[in-house]
Design a protein around this motif. Structure first.
Motif, PDB file in Angstrom:
ATOM      1  N   VAL A 178       0.834  -1.145  -0.008  1.00 11.72           N
ATOM      2  CA  VAL A 178      -0.055  -0.056  -0.067  1.00 11.72           C
ATOM      3  C   VAL A 178       0.801   1.199  -0.087  1.00 11.72           C
ATOM      4  CG1 VAL A 178      -1.769   1.347   1.082  1.00 11.72           C
ATOM      5  CG2 VAL A 178      -1.930  -1.396   1.303  1.00 11.72           C
TER       6      VAL A 178
ATOM      7  N   LEU B  68      -3.554   0.369  -3.165  1.00  7.60           N
ATOM      8  CA  LEU B  68      -3.172  -0.995  -2.948  1.00  7.60           C
ATOM      9  C   LEU B  68      -2.568  -1.666  -4.221  1.00  7.60           C
ATOM     10  CD1 LEU B  68      -3.302  -3.962  -1.259  1.00  7.60           C
ATOM     11  CD2 LEU B  68      -5.485  -4.050  -2.402  1.00  7.60           C
TER      12      LEU B  68
ATOM     13  N   ILE C   6      -7.861  -2.300   1.892  1.00  5.75           N
ATOM     14  CA  ILE C   6      -7.694  -0.837   1.715  1.00  5.75           C
ATOM     15  C   ILE C   6      -8.986  -0.035   1.784  1.00  5.75           C
ATOM     16  CG2 ILE C   6      -8.453  -1.277  -0.852  1.00  5.75           C
ATOM     17  CD1 ILE C   6      -5.500   1.006   0.519  1.00  5.75           C
TER      18      ILE C   6
END
Length: 321
Positions: free
Chosen positions: A23, A74, A120
């Motif tokens: 991420v 992500l 996410i």
């Protein structure tokens, strides 16, 4: 400066930093240091990444900070190009076209909130929590993910103490949605964002809650079940009141596609009923809603529709175009 024709502004990538394994957070600023358009928690922006790639990302920074937008992306192995581009090609100093913020996941006023995030899906929750905190509302966050290493912003969330519950599958298992949603709570709104499995489970467990108290944001359209049939479709006629254009839309054809072929320019982005950019006012006719943006009450009103995916229950639609 906003380009009025395209509805976008050119922003420079000022900073990129890892927030978890896979991420990366991106900070975007105006090249000349101008203030950016306002936004509220739950908003997202469209980012044009070149080669026709346009992707929507939730804003996860400080809504009071007018100098920058922050998103987190992500690294998705099933990416259609956006995630791969951000992680492999986008770099500080690059300039990208960004839409004005749109909000299909507005944080409504409430004395109590339950925030449920998966992976996410934590991104829109960050500014929501900050606003709930400022308003003095009671709130709690339940944040699930595969492992702590893959869960972004966990360190920042520690400042909120026991109001935040972090549950990783490799340590604690999965979020206990039966305990969270088994019984409805008065004066409480539930906000959920994450993968489809989580959203479907929240919808199922929250079936006993009052209408509109459980609010979801999807990153991808629902997957049709194997035994679920495609909705029956018939040809429809779509008339544009302002331009005078009328198009015949064949079964399996999107209204947006038919209008574009006829030369009617309609703002759009995701073409999946997710982003809200093609929302169009309906003057006559009854829409067959297939989007993930409008609430059930908004769909029932029939006042607007997302013409990228929705069709019509009537033989004709008259749109404000």
């Amino acid at each position: 400066m906003m380009n009025l024709e395209t509805g976008t502004v050119e922003l420079v990538v000022r900073e990129m930093r890892w927030e978890a394994d896979g991420v990366i957070a991106v900070r975007l600023e105006d090249q000349g240091g101008a203030a950016l358009p306002d936004w509220q928690p739950g908003a997202h922006i469209d980012i044009h990444l070149g080669k026709g790639i346009v992707r929507q990302y939730s804003l996860c920074g400080d809504a009071d900070d007018k100098t920058a937008y922050r998103i987190a992306v992500l690294r998705d192995p099933s990416t259609r190009g956006g995630s791969k581009y951000v992680h492999e090609s986008l770099r500080p100093g690059h300039v990208v076209s960004v839409s004005e913020p749109r909000n299909n996941f507005e944080l409504l006023s409430s004395p109590k909130y339950v925030f449920i995030a998966g992976g996410i899906g934590i991104t829109p929750m960050l500014p929501m929590i900050a606003q709930a905190e400022r308003s003095g509302a009671e709130w709690e966050l339940h944040y699930g993910g595969r492992s702590r290493d893959t869960m972004a912003f966990v360190d920042a969330l520690r400042a909120y103490g026991d109001r935040v519950s972090v549950v990783s599958e490799d340590r604690e298992g999965v979020l206990d949605l039966d305990a969270l949603l088994g019984e409805s709570r008065p004066d409480t709104l539930v906000y959920t964002c994450g993968p489809e499995g989580l959203l479907a489970a929240v919808e199922e467990r929250g079936g006993g809650w009052a209408d509109e108290t459980i609010r979801l944001e999807r990153f991808k359209p629902k997957t049709r079940a194997e035994n679920e049939e495609e909705p029956a479709e018939k040809p429809i006629s779509v008339h544009c009141e302002s331009s005078g254009t009328t198009v015949e839309v064949a079964p399996g054809e999107a209204i947006l596609d038919a209008l574009e072929t006829a030369g009617v320019d309609v703002p759009n982005s995701c073409r999946e009923g997710m982003c809200g950019s093609c929302e169009t006012r309906v003057l006559r006719g009854v829409p067959d809603h297939r989007d993930y943006v409008l609430s059930s009450a908004e769909q029932d009103s029939g006042e607007t529709m997302m013409i990228c995916v929705s069709r019509a229950k009537t033989d004709e639609l008259v749109l404000d175009l």
